[in-house]
Every structure is written in C-alpha cells, then in structure tokens.
Motif scaffolding. Structure first.
Motif: not given
Lengths: 244, 244
Positions: A155-157, A162-169, B85-93
């Motif tokens: 969902w978040t991706l 993707f959709f947030y930045t205008g791309m077609d997901a 809508y998620g964690m910063p990369a440093i935390l995901k890592g």
C-alpha cells in the motif's frame, strides 16, 4: 512521455547484494526481455553503485544524477527481495533521497499555484512496476493469508509513493516461495517475468482515485458516498471493491 | 521479561538526522518521562551512532551489540519521522540487519524443532511502540483518509515485524500535521507523549491472531470461518473487526 514516438526508456533499479542470486538472474532476464522488445534500459544496481541511503541534508550530486536518470525513463522498475515485508534499506533510502520535494511531489503548478501530488506529482506520465521475491508461500501473501495481500503489503509503495508522485502503479510482480529454488523453478520464474514485461505498456494500472473534490473532502478523506462503508486501501480504488 | 520484579528497561531507537528537531524534543520528553516512572532507558540514536543500514553479508560486531541492547529491553520504542509512509532507510536497515534469522525469528524450539515466528519469535515477552511524526493532516491518516489508516500504513511494521518476532505491538503514537509546529503545539505534543508512555505496560496490545491451527490452515491463510468474508490486516485481529 508520449510512447507512440521514439524509443521507450526504462530505469531498472536493482537492490540485491549478490550477483549470483536468483534476483540477479531475474534482473538479467528482465532487462534482456525489455531490450529485445526495443526498450533502452538503464540499470541502477544500488549495491554495485555503492549508493548511500542515509538522508541527512538532502541533495547531493549523486541524487541529481539519479533524478536525471528517472526523468529520462517512461518506466521505473524497482526490483528487490522482500525484507520485513518491505524494501531493503538501500532502496528505501534511494526513494528517501531521490524523490525530493519539488521534484517528485509538491511540484508547484505555475498557473494555479497548487502543489501537485497524489496522481499528479512530478513523475506523472511514467509507469512503475515492483518486481519482488519473497520467501513466503503464495497462500501466505493473499487476501486472507497471514502476511496480508499484495495490496496490503505494498500500500505505502503503490499508493503512497508511486501514485503519490504521479506514476501509474502497476500490479507488483511478486514471486513467492523462492528459497532453495531449483534450476527449473528459476527457469519458470525468469520466463514468467519475461512474459509479464511484455504487457507493461498495455496493461491497466491500479485505478486509484485521483485527489479531486469529486472523491475527497477538504480534509482529504473520502466523501461518504464514495466506497460507502469501506475502509483501507481498497476503498481508494475506482470501480467495485475487490473482495477476498 | 517478568516486569513484576526488578527494573523495567527500554530501548529507545531514534532515527532523525537533526538534534534541533521536533523529533529530538519528543525523544527527550519521552525518555525523561520513562525515567521519571522508574525505567532504565537506553537510547540508540542511529544517526549519531553512524549506523550503516546496508545489509550485505549479515552479522557484524555492531549488530551483535544492538542485539544485546534489544535483548536487555522489556520495551522497544522506534521513533521516526514518516518518510514515504514508512521508516527512514537508516531505521529500516537497523531492522534488516539486527533482526536476524535465528535471533528475531525462526528461532528453533529445541523440544519440537519448530521455527518460531508470528506471535512467537525470538523477541517474545517484549512490547513495541512506534512513535511517529507525519506532515499529513490527521484526517488524511484515518480509516477513509487518502493516506490510509494507521493500521494500513503500519501493517508491515506492526504485524510483519513486531508481531512476527513475538513482540506485543502497541497502537502507534502518531503525531500529524507537524510541519511548522509552534512552541505551543510542541508543548502539547510532548505532553501527549508523556501521557501515552504512562500506559505502555498496562494498555492492551493489538490483538493479532497467533499462527495456530485454530486460526490458520496449512497454507497459513485464515480458515474460512475466521473473520468470514473479511480480508486485509483487520481480518487478522481477534474479536470484532473495527470499521470505518
């Protein structure tokens, strides 16, 4: 990004640490397949390019270069192994750093002064596909599987990035149960990916609702009559809500 | 992790690049609040500790040290700004690298040979709380808000990470509309966090269904009679399904 004229260009972002992996085999097959179909493909191998995913102050020469590579593309492919039901940190950080405000979203429309996002961001006109490998069995990643459905996990991706930045997901291409894949399974998976990539320009993207007054109120929540009574990601799709 | 005897210990993982930020003010208030209540708090400031989030081969001395800090804790707090809508990369890592197989999940039970996960991982007995700041307005992050509800956005963290490793997932503490917060708003937010932290040992965690034969079939999908007709994250909760 009118694809009826001139060449089609793809940026294939690869986020797996090993070159002898199933992921590398999938990347090679996928890139070859697109090239056979006439695409110009730019491969960004984040581990090989020693990308630093830690956002501190924003900007940086490396970020400018990735933004140019992204702007040049009609299709963005993000390929990664599913780690903790999300992207590896190196790829999350590529988004954190490359998808800057004013570039990927909140691009101000010079006529209206409106900050563009959700279906209308700075990357509009492009398509985006996630190609993902997962250790989970297929039934675990399904509408009633313990890990949630593809649209829950991504969902978040899909919507938030993707959709947030205008791309077609596009619907993610998810390969499950990949641990210990035999040579034959690898062959089946690479062939499946090749087939899938032939439809990337013609298939229907996920039909998320645009952020317009028709669908959302002033607080950017759905009007009561849109997907009435529904909640969660599926409520933000046009048309009937898919069911388990 | 019997909390009726001895001291209570928290590991507070902080993932914001700046010390003059709202996030730093929240961290200081939250850590002080826990200490006033008798907790011993270990703060892991990932930026200050120059944590490298890129997983290559696994292991590493730094990872062993973080694992020990995690094992010593009864409560894990992950504090971060919501990026994409998620964690910063440093935390995901930090999760990618620290939550290793055999440590955080797939810990093999010596009696049964079963690999423990989903409600029964290597971190069982601990509680986990995400403390998150977001630029979105509150209504945007809600059951029918454009960004999805808290449980949609954090599904992979709450269920796929906290619960997967055996921790009790608490409802995230999410602060919305934080951009340009006035001094008074910061005061309100730090006070709210202090109040919230007083309930971390007594509040009910999210009641996810354990991965047992009672709830899931052999493919690890829900039995037809469990949350019949429902799909998505809410179907995996015990009790009635929350509605918009």
């Amino acid at each position: 990004m009118d694809q009826s004229h001139g060449e089609r260009r793809a940026l294939w972002v690869f986020a797996h640490p090993r070159q002898e992996s199933l992921n590398a085999a999938l990347r090679d097959a996928g890139v070859a397949s697109l090239r056979e179909d006439g695409w110009t493909v730019d491969v960004a191998d984040l581990y090989a390019e020693r990308f630093d995913p830690v956002l501190i102050d924003g900007g940086g020469e490396d970020v400018r270069a990735y933004q140019q590579r992204l702007l040049a593309a009609d299709l963005l492919v993000l390929q990664f192994p599913l780690w903790w039901y999300g992207m590896p940190a190196i790829l999350k950080g590529w988004i954190d750093r490359t998808f800057e405000r004013g570039f990927a979203y909140d691009v101000v429309d010079p006529d209206t002064g409106r900050a563009r996002k959700y279906g209308d961001g700075g990357l509009a006109g492009r398509r985006a596909l996630a190609v993902v490998t997962a250790g989970d069995r297929q039934a675990s990643i399904s509408p009633r599987g313990i890990s949630g459905d593809i649209e829950d996990i991504f969902w978040t991706l899909l919507h938030g990035t993707f959709f947030y930045t205008g791309m077609d997901a596009l619907t993610p291409h998810v390969l499950t149960g990949v641990h210990g894949a035999t040579d034959n399974m690898v062959r089946v998976m690479t062939e499946g990916l090749r087939r899938r990539l032939r439809t990337v320009t013609t298939e229907e993207p996920i039909a998320y609702l645009p952020m317009t007054d028709e669908h959302y109120d002033h607080s950017i929540a759905l009007h009561a009559h849109i997907a009435a009574g529904e909640s969660g990601g599926r409520a933000h799709r046009a048309g009937p809500v898919p069911r388990a």
